[in-house]
Design a protein around this motif. Structure first.
Motif, PDB file in Angstrom:
ATOM      1  N   ILE A 134       0.845  -1.197   0.000  1.00  0.00           N
ATOM      2  CA  ILE A 134       0.000   0.000   0.000  1.00  0.00           C
ATOM      3  C   ILE A 134       0.878   1.243   0.000  1.00  0.00           C
ATOM      4  N   PRO A 136       1.014   4.693   1.479  1.00  0.00           N
ATOM      5  CA  PRO A 136       0.296   5.419   2.528  1.00  0.00           C
ATOM      6  C   PRO A 136       0.158   6.916   2.271  1.00  0.00           C
ATOM      7  N   ASP A 158      -2.851   2.611  -4.315  1.00  0.00           N
ATOM      8  CA  ASP A 158      -3.537   3.761  -3.742  1.00  0.00           C
ATOM      9  C   ASP A 158      -4.597   3.256  -2.769  1.00  0.00           C
ATOM     10  N   PRO A 159      -4.644   3.791  -1.531  1.00  0.00           N
ATOM     11  CA  PRO A 159      -5.663   3.340  -0.585  1.00  0.00           C
ATOM     12  C   PRO A 159      -7.089   3.445  -1.127  1.00  0.00           C
ATOM     13  N   CYS A 162      -8.526   0.088  -2.392  1.00  0.00           N
ATOM     14  CA  CYS A 162      -8.604  -1.089  -1.529  1.00  0.00           C
ATOM     15  C   CYS A 162      -9.855  -1.918  -1.823  1.00  0.00           C
ATOM     16  N   ILE A 179      -0.005  -6.952   4.801  1.00  0.00           N
ATOM     17  CA  ILE A 179       0.021  -5.635   4.149  1.00  0.00           C
ATOM     18  C   ILE A 179       1.388  -5.022   4.445  1.00  0.00           C
ATOM     19  N   GLN A 181       4.355  -1.671   3.324  1.00  0.00           N
ATOM     20  CA  GLN A 181       4.621  -0.377   2.709  1.00  0.00           C
ATOM     21  C   GLN A 181       6.118  -0.119   2.779  1.00  0.00           C
ATOM     22  N   LEU A 200      -1.065   3.410   7.725  1.00  0.00           N
ATOM     23  CA  LEU A 200      -1.194   2.025   7.254  1.00  0.00           C
ATOM     24  C   LEU A 200      -2.086   1.211   8.195  1.00  0.00           C
ATOM     25  N   ILE A 203      -5.675   1.984   7.646  1.00  0.00           N
ATOM     26  CA  ILE A 203      -6.167   1.368   6.411  1.00  0.00           C
ATOM     27  C   ILE A 203      -6.483  -0.107   6.653  1.00  0.00           C
ATOM     28  N   LYS A 206      -9.695  -0.570   8.585  1.00  0.00           N
ATOM     29  CA  LYS A 206     -10.884  -0.255   7.783  1.00  0.00           C
ATOM     30  C   LYS A 206     -11.176  -1.314   6.736  1.00  0.00           C
ATOM     31  N   HIS A 207     -10.131  -1.890   6.144  1.00  0.00           N
ATOM     32  CA  HIS A 207     -10.342  -2.716   4.953  1.00  0.00           C
ATOM     33  C   HIS A 207      -9.935  -4.188   5.078  1.00  0.00           C
TER      34      HIS A 207
END
Length: 403
Positions: A134, A136, A158-159, A162, A179, A181, A200, A203, A206-207
């Motif tokens: 990802i 960030p 790009d977030p 996702c 995940i 970065q 990160l 993210i 959330k996902h």
């Protein structure tokens, strides 16, 4: 400098000039520092692109450090150094289908860098495990060319994408287990790294439930200039650990673990590059110290405008101070072939030795045969103080090896 002056001259006599010399003691010390600094809470992995010498990789593995690879060649060398599949993380960029298969066939975890690459990975490895890189939106580094996150870089997803990534994962029944970065190379301020880690983790919350690990990436810097401060691991811990604690409290997998990729920090300071002064001249009011350290041997200065301390050594006598500044230059047929610019190196003479410090990372690994020059030998100074050849120098015949 970890070598004595007499040792430097003797090594050049024994193994030729120029020459890379590494300190096993410093290499092991840096590995230990990282393991101690993160108190077992963040697992470091060495980025083989920084230095891929087989013998150094074996030492790094002995110290309990994992490995990151960015090419099939690095995977191959890491395997020969003793790293097992589960100890290697393949973090590729714009890799071909053949490269992805190379890692998949060896059961090495792959981090994909784009939705397109994720689609390719799913098509050739339906149901397989995968990681996502990802972006960030926060980058840092010593040069624009090595800032690998934020706007305007080629790396990472790009977030905002996702949701689409999750659709591709579901389409091919992939198992997303990590995940990662990477914000850039050579930062000495913990701030951007901690900020990117926080982004990160938000993210992921959330996902991406159910991950095995989160990899904060790397770029840990070392001081290249005298007096430059070191990276403050205390500040790094103080910034990262509360973020990690808060994340785990809210995350569904309480056994999630964390990784980082401090390649340069492990290797840079254990390396010294030695070369010989072959000419000294004045031209249009400027002084040049001509050496055999062309940018085929050390590319960082011409590529990144990087700084390395360069020390002048003289057999049997002291180097006299001089108010005259000089450019330390190499033997490559380009005007950009400069190792050190406008430095007070002293009253350089033919036959003196130039010692370039902190050359253990992105030194030999970026060396080439440009101008049909030979890459130098590499020597290891063991913890017992003995010197061991760990890679022979190129020869004229080796220039013809693949014809």
């Amino acid at each position: 400098m970890f070598l004595q002056k007499d040792e430097a001259f003797q090594l050049l006599a024994d193994f030729g000039s120029p020459l890379y010399v590494y300190s096993e003691g410093i290499l092991r010390e840096r590995c230990g520092e990282l393991l101690e600094a993160f108190e077992g809470r963040i697992k470091p992995s060495f980025s083989a692109k920084a230095n891929s010498n087989l013998h150094l990789l074996r030492i790094i593995r002995e110290e309990g450090i994992g490995a990151d690879a960015v090419s099939p060649g690095e995977i191959f060398i890491l395997e020969r150094a003793g790293f097992e599949s589960g100890e290697i993380f393949y973090i590729c960029n714009n890799a071909s289908e053949e490269e992805l298969r190379f890692a998949i066939d060896r059961d090495i975890l792959v981090s994909v860098d784009s939705l397109s690459q994720l689609e390719t990975f799913g098509r050739i490895n339906r149901g397989g495990s995968v990681a996502l890189r990802i972006n960030p939106g926060v980058g840092a580094g010593h040069c624009d060319k090595v800032v690998t996150a934020g706007c305007g870089t080629k790396f990472g997803i790009d977030p905002a994408c996702c949701g689409e990534a999750k659709k591709i994962i579901a389409k091919y029944e992939l198992k997303l287990i990590g995940i990662n970065q990477h914000i850039g190379s050579l930062f000495l301020d913990a701030g951007p790294y901690v900020k990117a880690a926080g982004i990160l983790l938000s993210i992921v919350l959330k996902h991406f439930p159910g991950l095995d690990f989160v990899d904060f990436g790397g770029g840990f810097g070392v001081p290249y200039k005298e007096g430059e401060r070191r990276l403050d691991f205390g500040a790094l811990r103080d910034g990262l650990f509360p973020l990690m604690d808060s994340f785990v409290e809210r995350y569904d997998n309480k056994y999630v673990h964390f990784k980082c990729e401090p390649g340069r920090y492990i290797a840079a300071e254990c390396g010294l590059l030695l070369g010989t002064v072959n000419a000294v001249k004045e031209s249009f009011g400027k002084r040049y110290v001509g050496t055999d350290l062309g940018f085929n041997v050390l590319m960082r200065r011409v590529l990144y405008n990087s700084y390395h301390e360069a020390r002048l050594l003289r057999r049997g006598a002291a180097v006299q101070r001089s108010a005259v500044l000089a450019d330390v230059v190499g033997d490559i047929c380009e005007s950009g072939d400069v190792i050190a610019e406008s430095r007070p190196v002293g009253d350089a003479r033919k036959g003196d030795v130039i010692a370039v410090e902190n050359a253990g990372a992105y030194g030999y690994s970026m060396a080439s045969n440009y101008n049909s020059r030979m890459r130098p030998a590499e020597v290891l100074m063991t913890q017992r103080g003995e010197f061991k050849l760990i890679r022979a120098a190129d020869t004229l015949e080796s220039l013809l090896a693949n014809f």
